[in-house]
Design a protein around this motif. Structure first.
Motif, PDB file in Angstrom:
ATOM      1  N   ILE B   8       0.894  -1.120   0.147  1.00 54.85           N
ATOM      2  CA  ILE B   8       0.060   0.046  -0.079  1.00 54.85           C
ATOM      3  C   ILE B   8       0.865   1.201   0.220  1.00 54.85           C
ATOM      4  O   ILE B   8       1.800   1.466   0.797  1.00 54.85           O
ATOM      5  CB  ILE B   8      -0.805   0.051   1.426  1.00 54.85           C
ATOM      6  N   GLY B   9       0.716   2.112  -0.686  1.00 54.22           N
ATOM      7  CA  GLY B   9       1.267   3.474  -0.742  1.00 54.22           C
ATOM      8  C   GLY B   9       2.362   3.328  -1.673  1.00 54.22           C
ATOM      9  O   GLY B   9       3.057   4.693  -2.012  1.00 54.22           O
ATOM     10  N   GLN B  10       3.114   2.325  -2.084  1.00 58.89           N
ATOM     11  CA  GLN B  10       4.210   2.455  -2.867  1.00 58.89           C
ATOM     12  C   GLN B  10       3.854   2.746  -4.493  1.00 58.89           C
ATOM     13  O   GLN B  10       3.222   2.100  -4.776  1.00 58.89           O
ATOM     14  CB  GLN B  10       4.898   1.275  -2.909  1.00 58.89           C
ATOM     15  N   ARG B  11       4.529   3.647  -4.924  1.00 57.00           N
ATOM     16  CA  ARG B  11       4.498   3.897  -6.212  1.00 57.00           C
ATOM     17  C   ARG B  11       5.186   3.015  -7.247  1.00 57.00           C
ATOM     18  O   ARG B  11       6.206   2.369  -7.151  1.00 57.00           O
ATOM     19  CB  ARG B  11       4.843   5.415  -6.658  1.00 57.00           C
ATOM     20  N   ALA B  12       4.480   2.682  -8.552  1.00 57.41           N
ATOM     21  CA  ALA B  12       4.979   1.815  -9.345  1.00 57.41           C
ATOM     22  C   ALA B  12       4.348   1.985 -10.896  1.00 57.41           C
ATOM     23  O   ALA B  12       3.673   2.872 -10.983  1.00 57.41           O
ATOM     24  CB  ALA B  12       4.550   0.439  -9.020  1.00 57.41           C
ATOM     25  N   VAL B  13       5.242   1.281 -11.914  1.00 62.28           N
ATOM     26  CA  VAL B  13       4.860   1.563 -13.303  1.00 62.28           C
ATOM     27  C   VAL B  13       4.367   0.469 -13.854  1.00 62.28           C
ATOM     28  O   VAL B  13       4.852  -0.553 -13.651  1.00 62.28           O
ATOM     29  CB  VAL B  13       5.879   2.411 -14.061  1.00 62.28           C
ATOM     30  N   VAL B  14       3.250   0.556 -14.562  1.00 65.21           N
ATOM     31  CA  VAL B  14       2.719  -0.659 -15.182  1.00 65.21           C
ATOM     32  C   VAL B  14       3.517  -1.072 -16.238  1.00 65.21           C
ATOM     33  O   VAL B  14       3.766  -0.457 -17.278  1.00 65.21           O
ATOM     34  CB  VAL B  14       1.157  -0.681 -15.619  1.00 65.21           C
ATOM     35  N   HIS B  45      -5.928   1.323  -1.268  1.00 60.76           N
ATOM     36  CA  HIS B  45      -6.551   0.664  -0.322  1.00 60.76           C
ATOM     37  C   HIS B  45      -6.954  -0.778  -0.959  1.00 60.76           C
ATOM     38  O   HIS B  45      -7.138  -1.196  -1.896  1.00 60.76           O
ATOM     39  CB  HIS B  45      -8.185   0.977  -0.207  1.00 60.76           C
ATOM     40  N   ARG B  46      -6.928  -1.854   0.239  1.00 58.66           N
ATOM     41  CA  ARG B  46      -7.134  -3.009  -0.166  1.00 58.66           C
ATOM     42  C   ARG B  46      -8.047  -3.938   0.717  1.00 58.66           C
ATOM     43  O   ARG B  46      -7.863  -3.962   1.685  1.00 58.66           O
ATOM     44  CB  ARG B  46      -5.807  -3.824  -0.365  1.00 58.66           C
ATOM     45  N   GLY B  47      -9.161  -4.219  -0.033  1.00 54.50           N
ATOM     46  CA  GLY B  47     -10.064  -5.144   0.779  1.00 54.50           C
ATOM     47  C   GLY B  47     -10.913  -4.778   1.884  1.00 54.50           C
ATOM     48  O   GLY B  47     -10.949  -3.366   2.268  1.00 54.50           O
ATOM     49  N   LEU B  55      -9.945  -3.688  -4.623  1.00 59.00           N
ATOM     50  CA  LEU B  55      -8.719  -2.730  -4.479  1.00 59.00           C
ATOM     51  C   LEU B  55      -9.072  -1.275  -5.093  1.00 59.00           C
ATOM     52  O   LEU B  55      -9.780  -1.282  -5.862  1.00 59.00           O
ATOM     53  CB  LEU B  55      -7.474  -3.412  -5.421  1.00 59.00           C
ATOM     54  N   ALA B  56      -8.348  -0.509  -4.206  1.00 55.64           N
ATOM     55  CA  ALA B  56      -8.416   1.003  -4.818  1.00 55.64           C
ATOM     56  C   ALA B  56      -7.098   1.447  -5.470  1.00 55.64           C
ATOM     57  O   ALA B  56      -6.124   1.335  -4.609  1.00 55.64           O
ATOM     58  CB  ALA B  56      -8.834   1.746  -4.114  1.00 55.64           C
ATOM     59  N   VAL B  57      -7.217   1.758  -6.513  1.00 52.24           N
ATOM     60  CA  VAL B  57      -5.764   2.144  -7.305  1.00 52.24           C
ATOM     61  C   VAL B  57      -5.757   3.652  -7.689  1.00 52.24           C
ATOM     62  O   VAL B  57      -6.543   3.833  -8.227  1.00 52.24           O
ATOM     63  CB  VAL B  57      -5.645   1.192  -8.561  1.00 52.24           C
ATOM     64  N   THR B  58      -4.740   4.182  -7.277  1.00 51.30           N
ATOM     65  CA  THR B  58      -4.449   5.714  -7.621  1.00 51.30           C
ATOM     66  C   THR B  58      -3.639   5.738  -8.909  1.00 51.30           C
ATOM     67  O   THR B  58      -2.608   5.290  -9.029  1.00 51.30           O
ATOM     68  CB  THR B  58      -3.556   6.182  -6.518  1.00 51.30           C
ATOM     69  N   ILE B  59      -4.123   6.493  -9.928  1.00 57.00           N
ATOM     70  CA  ILE B  59      -3.601   6.535 -11.125  1.00 57.00           C
ATOM     71  C   ILE B  59      -3.772   8.048 -11.360  1.00 57.00           C
ATOM     72  O   ILE B  59      -4.966   8.526 -11.543  1.00 57.00           O
ATOM     73  CB  ILE B  59      -4.171   5.883 -12.211  1.00 57.00           C
TER      74      ILE B  59
END
Lengths: 614, 79
Positions: B8-14, B45-47, B55-59
């Motif tokens: 949770i909270g860690q930024r990443a790239v697809v 957020h997860r579950g 899941l809630a994904v920030t984009i």
């Protein structure tokens, strides 16, 4: 004669199209914050600075011109002029959320590429500023090649400029020389354009992520949601009580006053026993309906509704649905009709059908009068531990029974008639917003007017017809008027069918007109007891006391159980027919709900008798 | 690593998306919301109630709710 000018608002969900539409036209329309609220065609008139009117349409929010839901299909067809009976809008107004440009510019590019006259509204620019984002509309205009106007719909900022731009919008040539542009390419372009339009960006700690940390917390979130729903139902019952009592005595006083004013005649009886007793008994529930709609409108307008969908997804997934079904189902607590129409934003057809079929199990506001009058009459006004009222608790249980049955039925349907792959859940969670008092007040006003109009038309007519059927033919001296009447004969026939589940003749009589509108059950009972009253003093006795004198507790409980499931009002049947394109599903719905109503009313009655409650 | 496993909270790239395992209309919907190769994401957020869905994904400046089955189709890497 020249053709009237036309324009349409297009854009992603949550771009603030509905708010902009309201601000531009002043039309009365619901504004909310979760994706898929604009499910109906919304049309209004915008007056240009020159005084010329423009027919303005608000199209359902879309992510692209390739539709993934019935909602988006409407948008595509209207934009391309393929919608039967709908003229192609001359000017397309692309509405963008200023704080989410790189997302909203993807669809915007697709619309602009059509080569039609386009104006871009850079909306909610104040919220972008709140988030520390400073934008340059001129740079955006340069990059897009179409006029860009910064707007704040709720504060009426930029509206005149937008109207002027719509008036000046001109034909451009479609980009047919360019090869097909893929979504990925558009996204890259969107990023570049957004980056160029952003003057400065400070990463302010945004309000909404803080709120989400609490409201979407895996444990706290669901608790808050249920607490909120509980408060909502308590407020509907307890909060409205003094107002309801006031209206009730006002109507009783009116009936007595009319009686003293007019000489005894059949016409006077029609007025007091039929119209005042019947319609009046329904109008007393206005406060409760307004309170219920207040909660629903605020939940929608703040953006919490989409969070509720998120929190409910797990539970809905267990019965084969998704969190997306929660929004139409919660709207159905107000009325199944907007609820069923809101299912258009559900992409999966099987999912959507299931949601439509269970929507009537959500206790709509029309059932509230029936519940309220019976609870007030039969459930003692006592406080349980923790200050929770017993009456409110019973009301909560009735609502809960509807929800639980809906879930069980969804589970069964998804394994039988609406079998199919489990549906997914993909949904944007919009930014939190403070609802504007004006929008909420407007929404409440509309609901109140609709309710009173129903009371004044359908309920009025049904009550009058029922009164006539109850009063003719006239009873011979010594004979009971209800027994002698046409309605009495019909009800006696029906009573044979409903007798096993504890219903008496008066209840059978109320069931028929309740098909027109559920709350008519209350006015029917009021009219019936007013007609059968031996003298004027008895007429003045409140409906609740009449019921207490004539019904046993098991009978009252059985009647409540019946109303958890049935009857379906004609409007619900009509909207289901329209949304499912045929009579098959409304017939199915009607059948299964009546069967369940009969079964559960029976079970309640027998259980209550067995427990010795009667 | 797939998106559903991201802390949770860690930024990443697809870095890759296995579109074939997703239903076509859901794939299209995810793509329309910007969940595609190159998207910068974070799981916010997860579950609920001990579960792992949804899941809630920030984009970008947007939050999107989706299911674990969708997130599993997306491979993410460090920015």
């Amino acid at each position: 004669m020249t053709q009237q000018r036309s324009a349409a608002l297009v854009g992603n969900p949550n771009a603030g199209k509905s708010a902009l539409f309201n601000a531009l036209t002043g039309a009365r329309q619901k504004i909310a914050n979760y994706p898929g609220v604009t499910v109906e065609r919304k049309a209004g008139r915008l007056v240009l600075p020159s005084g010329e009117p423009v027919a303005l349409t608000d199209l359902p929010g879309s992510y692209s011109l390739t539709p993934t839901s019935p909602d988006e299909e409407v948008t595509r067809k209207v934009i391309l002029g393929e919608f039967p009976g709908e003229p192609m809008p001359q000017v397309l107004v692309v509405v963008l959320d200023a704080s989410n440009l790189e997302q909203h510019l993807v669809f915007a590019q697709e619309v602009i590429a059509l080569g039609r006259p386009v104006v871009v509204a850079l909306n909610m620019i104040d919220l972008a500023e709140r988030d520390g984002l400073v934008l340059d509309p001129a740079a955006l205009q340069e990059a897009l090649g179409v006029p860009v106007v910064a707007t704040v719909a709720v504060r009426r900022r930029g509206l005149d400029e937008l109207a002027a731009a719509i008036a000046a919008a001109e034909e451009r040539s479609p980009e047919h020389h360019r090869p097909h542009v893929t979504m990925t390419e558009r996204r890259l372009t969107a990023h570049a354009i957004a980056a160029a339009a952003i003057v400065s960006e400070t990463a302010k700690h945004r309000l909404h992520s803080k709120l989400d940390r609490v409201l979407l917390n895996p444990w706290l979130g669901p608790l808050i949601l249920f607490a909120l729903l509980f408060v909502m139902f308590q407020a509907v019952f307890s909060g409205a009580a003094p107002l309801v009592a006031g209206l009730d005595s006002g109507i009783g006083w009116l009936a007595i006053w009319v009686k003293t004013l007019l000489p005894p005649s059949l016409a006077r009886d029609l007025l007091t026993e039929g119209i005042i007793a019947g319609v009046g008994s329904v109008i007393t529930f206005l406060p409760q309906i307004v309170i219920l709609f207040f909660f629903i409108l605020v939940l929608e307008a703040t953006g919490y509704m989409a969070r509720a969908a998120f929190l409910m997804d797990r539970m809905m997934a267990a019965v084969g649905l998704s969190g997306r079904s929660f929004i139409p189902l919660l709207s159905s607590f107000a009325c199944a009709i907007p609820g069923i129409m809101a299912t258009r934003s559900i992409a999966d057809p099987k999912d959507r059908l299931t949601t439509i079929l269970i929507a009537p199990l959500m206790t709509c506001s029309a059932r509230l009068p029936v519940y309220a009058v019976l609870i007030a009459a039969f459930i003692p006004q006592r406080s349980l531990a923790g200050g929770i009222g017993l009456q409110g608790l019973v009301l909560f249980i009735l609502y809960l029974s509807g929800i639980v049955s809906a879930m069980v039925i969804a589970l069964v349907l998804r394994r039988t008639v609406t079998k199919g792959a489990a549906s997914g859940f993909i949904m944007e969670l919009p930014k939190y917003q403070l609802p504007t008092i004006k929008d909420i007040a407007l929404g409440l006003w509309q609901r109140a007017v609709i309710f009173l109009r129903r009371a004044g038309t359908i309920i009025f007519m049904v009550t009058v017809v029922l009164w006539l059927l109850l009063n003719f033919p006239r009873a011979a001296p010594g004979e009971d008027q209800v027994d002698a009447s046409i309605a009495g004969h019909i009800a006696n026939g029906l009573a044979v069918v409903v007798k096993p589940i504890g219903f008496n003749r008066d209840m059978a009589l109320a069931l028929i007109p309740a098909m027109a509108a559920r709350e008519v059950a209350v006015s029917s009972l009021a009219t019936t007891y007013a007609v059968s009253a031996p003298d004027d003093a008895a007429v003045a006795v409140k409906l609740g006391d009449q019921l207490k004198a004539n019904w046993s507790l098991p009978t009252a409980l059985a009647f409540l159980a019946w109303f958890v499931f049935a009857p379906q009002c004609m409007s619900t049947i009509a909207v289901t027919r329209r949304e499912t394109n045929g009579w098959k599903w409304p017939a199915f719905m009607l059948g299964y709900l009546f069967a369940l109503a009969y079964l559960f009313a029976g079970l309640t009655y027998w259980a209550a008798v067995w427990l010795g409650l009667g | 690593m797939t998106l559903d496993l991201l802390p949770i909270g860690q930024r990443a790239v697809v870095t890759a998306v296995d579109w074939a395992v997703l239903a076509p209309d859901e794939a299209q919907r995810l793509q329309a919301l910007g969940l595609d190769v190159g998207a910068r994401v974070a799981l916010s957020h997860r579950g609920i109630m001990g579960g792992r869905d949804p899941l809630a994904v920030t984009i970008g400046r947007m939050t999107v709710a989706l299911r674990r089955s969708h997130a599993r189709a997306m491979t993410v890497g460090e920015i």
